[in-house]
Every structure is written in C-alpha cells, then in structure tokens.
Scaffold this motif. Sequence first.
Motif, short mmCIF file in Angstrom:
data_model
loop_
_atom_site.label_atom_id
_atom_site.label_comp_id
_atom_site.label_asym_id
_atom_site.label_seq_id
_atom_site.Cartn_x
_atom_site.Cartn_y
_atom_site.Cartn_z
N UNK A 95 8.43 12.63 77.74
CA UNK A 95 8.17 13.76 78.95
C UNK A 95 8.24 12.86 80.25
N UNK A 96 7.72 11.95 80.48
CA UNK A 96 7.82 10.81 81.64
C UNK A 96 9.36 10.28 81.78
N UNK A 97 9.99 10.16 80.89
CA UNK A 97 11.37 9.75 80.96
C UNK A 97 12.40 11.12 81.51
N UNK A 98 12.00 12.13 80.91
CA UNK A 98 12.71 13.40 81.34
C UNK A 98 12.18 13.84 82.63
N UNK A 99 11.18 13.61 83.31
CA UNK A 99 10.35 14.16 84.21
C UNK A 99 11.15 13.14 85.32
N UNK A 100 11.60 12.17 85.34
CA UNK A 100 11.97 11.25 86.06
C UNK A 100 13.46 11.81 86.69
N UNK A 101 14.29 12.50 86.02
CA UNK A 101 15.68 13.11 86.60
C UNK A 101 15.16 14.36 87.11
N UNK A 102 14.15 15.08 86.83
CA UNK A 102 13.71 16.32 87.45
C UNK A 102 13.42 15.84 89.13
N UNK A 103 12.65 14.95 88.99
CA UNK A 103 12.08 14.44 90.42
C UNK A 103 12.87 13.73 91.27
N UNK A 104 14.14 13.02 90.44
CA UNK A 104 15.18 12.35 91.28
C UNK A 104 16.06 13.33 91.61
N UNK A 105 16.33 14.36 91.03
CA UNK A 105 17.33 15.31 91.66
C UNK A 105 16.49 16.13 92.99
N UNK A 106 15.58 16.50 92.65
CA UNK A 106 14.87 17.02 93.88
C UNK A 106 14.63 16.01 94.87
N UNK A 107 14.26 14.76 94.87
CA UNK A 107 14.19 13.82 96.16
C UNK A 107 15.58 13.49 96.55
N UNK A 108 16.74 13.48 95.69
CA UNK A 108 18.12 13.16 96.13
C UNK A 108 18.56 14.11 96.99
N UNK A 109 18.21 15.41 96.69
CA UNK A 109 19.02 16.66 97.39
C UNK A 109 18.13 16.86 98.60
N UNK A 110 16.84 16.35 98.67
CA UNK A 110 15.85 16.62 100.04
C UNK A 110 16.40 15.51 101.01
N UNK A 111 16.85 14.50 100.61
CA UNK A 111 17.29 13.23 101.50
C UNK A 111 18.56 13.51 102.08
#
Length: 268
Positions: free
Chosen positions: A142-158
């Motif tokens: 779950x931690x591994x999969x959640x990284x990509x969810x958070x990274x996608x949101x963070x990348x788009x917001x930046x």
Amino acid sequence: MFIKGSLNQVNRKTIKKVALLVVLSAFMAYLFTFGLFYRSVPYTLFWVSFLLNGLCLVILFFSEAFSACRERKAQIVMVWGLSMAGFIIVFTPFMATRHVLLLLPPLLVLGGYLYRFVSGKTVGIAVTATFLLGLALSISDWVYADFYRRAATKAAASLPPQASVWSVGHWGWQWYSKQAGMKGYEYNKSTLNKGDFLVSPEAVSKQHLPPDLRLTKVKSIRYPSSFWNIFTTAYGARFYYSSASNIPWYLSVSSVDSVTIYRVRAPH
C-alpha cells in the motif's frame, strides 16, 4: 505446518530422498536462471528460500493428493488444482503472483489432510506467522502504491495551471497521473511541443520516447525511505509481474523509485 505434518507420517528414508530431490532441483534451477553469475548473498538466500518453499508445497500437494485419492472429495479437489495449474500455464500471458493465488485454495484443502498429524501449537504458530507476514506485505504494498498517487498530485500542483503536462508510465501511475489532470503520452501519436512538461517515473514500465526529443530536468520527487516498506514489493512491481530471476518481496528500506518532471526543450 504442512511440512511438519508430512514429517510426522513418513519414514526417514523417504524424507532423505525428498530432501535430496529438492536440493538438486534448487541447484539446477539456480544454474538455469543465473548460470555462473553470482547475486548478492542476501538475495541468493531469499531466492533459494522461495524456491525451496515452492518445491516443498508442490511435492506435498501431489503426495497428499495421491494418498487421499481414496476419498471422492479429495479426487475432486485434485482435479480442481491440476486444472487450475494447467489453465495458468497455458493461458496466462505472463506469470504473476495474482495468477498463482488461484492455486492456493485446492492446495490448502488438500493440505488440510495433514492437520491431524500436527499439534495445535504448530498450527497456531503457522497461522500467526502467516497473518503477520501478510499484514506486513499488505502495508508495504500500500505504501508503495500510495507513493505514485501522492507524487502525481504533487507534480501536477508544482506546475503552472495552464501548462500542457504529459505523462509516461503504466500500471497504477497511469491511473493516478490521469486523475491529476495529466495527458497520457502515446508513442507516434502524441505531439510534444516546446515548453510542454513531461512527468515520468523512473522504475515503471513506460512508453518509448522519440530519440530526437530534448528534455530538461525540472525537479525530482523521490520515494521516501520508510520502515513501513521494509518488506518491500516494489522492485520490478513483483506483486504484479514475476520472472525466474525476481523474488516476490525483499527486505529493504531504501528508496525504490522517483518521479521526474521534465520540460520539453526541442520537440520531435
């Protein structure tokens, strides 16, 4: 637990023959997979342990199936297990952990015939260990999969709100990047223009990019080291795709991936 039950009902001569067969099979499998190439000691120990565990389960499956075949219910379960194994071998496009899960029900049912040869303490230890390992692997995955969810949101917001943002990469990242508003890149179909942004995970299977495409790195979002990911399933997405040289999980707290944002300098 199954091994303990088998040891309690067979003679030592049979045990020695089976042990020799398992060791020789493991040795030949290692040579066939890696040749004379030597992996690290920890990785080799894990690889051999997984292989020995699988070989023992296969041997127990057939031995218990044939010994229990006098009962009609056991015959049905045996046919069930063999048919599932044949289906996986013939029809699956590639081997994956989720495919092998289909074999566990008949394997556990036939293994149930060994329960009467095992003490309650052994059963309790086996069930507890299985539960704890399953819980640890679930959290890690779950931690591994959640990284990509958070990274996608963070990348788009930046990135600038009106920027044209493209994404490459498959699996869960493809879903999360689309949810974050990125456009999926398709080789030989999508057109990247100067000033566009391209977001790419480094360790995820992804589309080919044109060789003449020029990119400038903007920033990188790294997978954080975490104790919760110690039973890591991340390397090569092993819970999704399996191969002879890869093991399904490994002990590690190191960073396993990063998501990089690029700016298109010269379009193809």
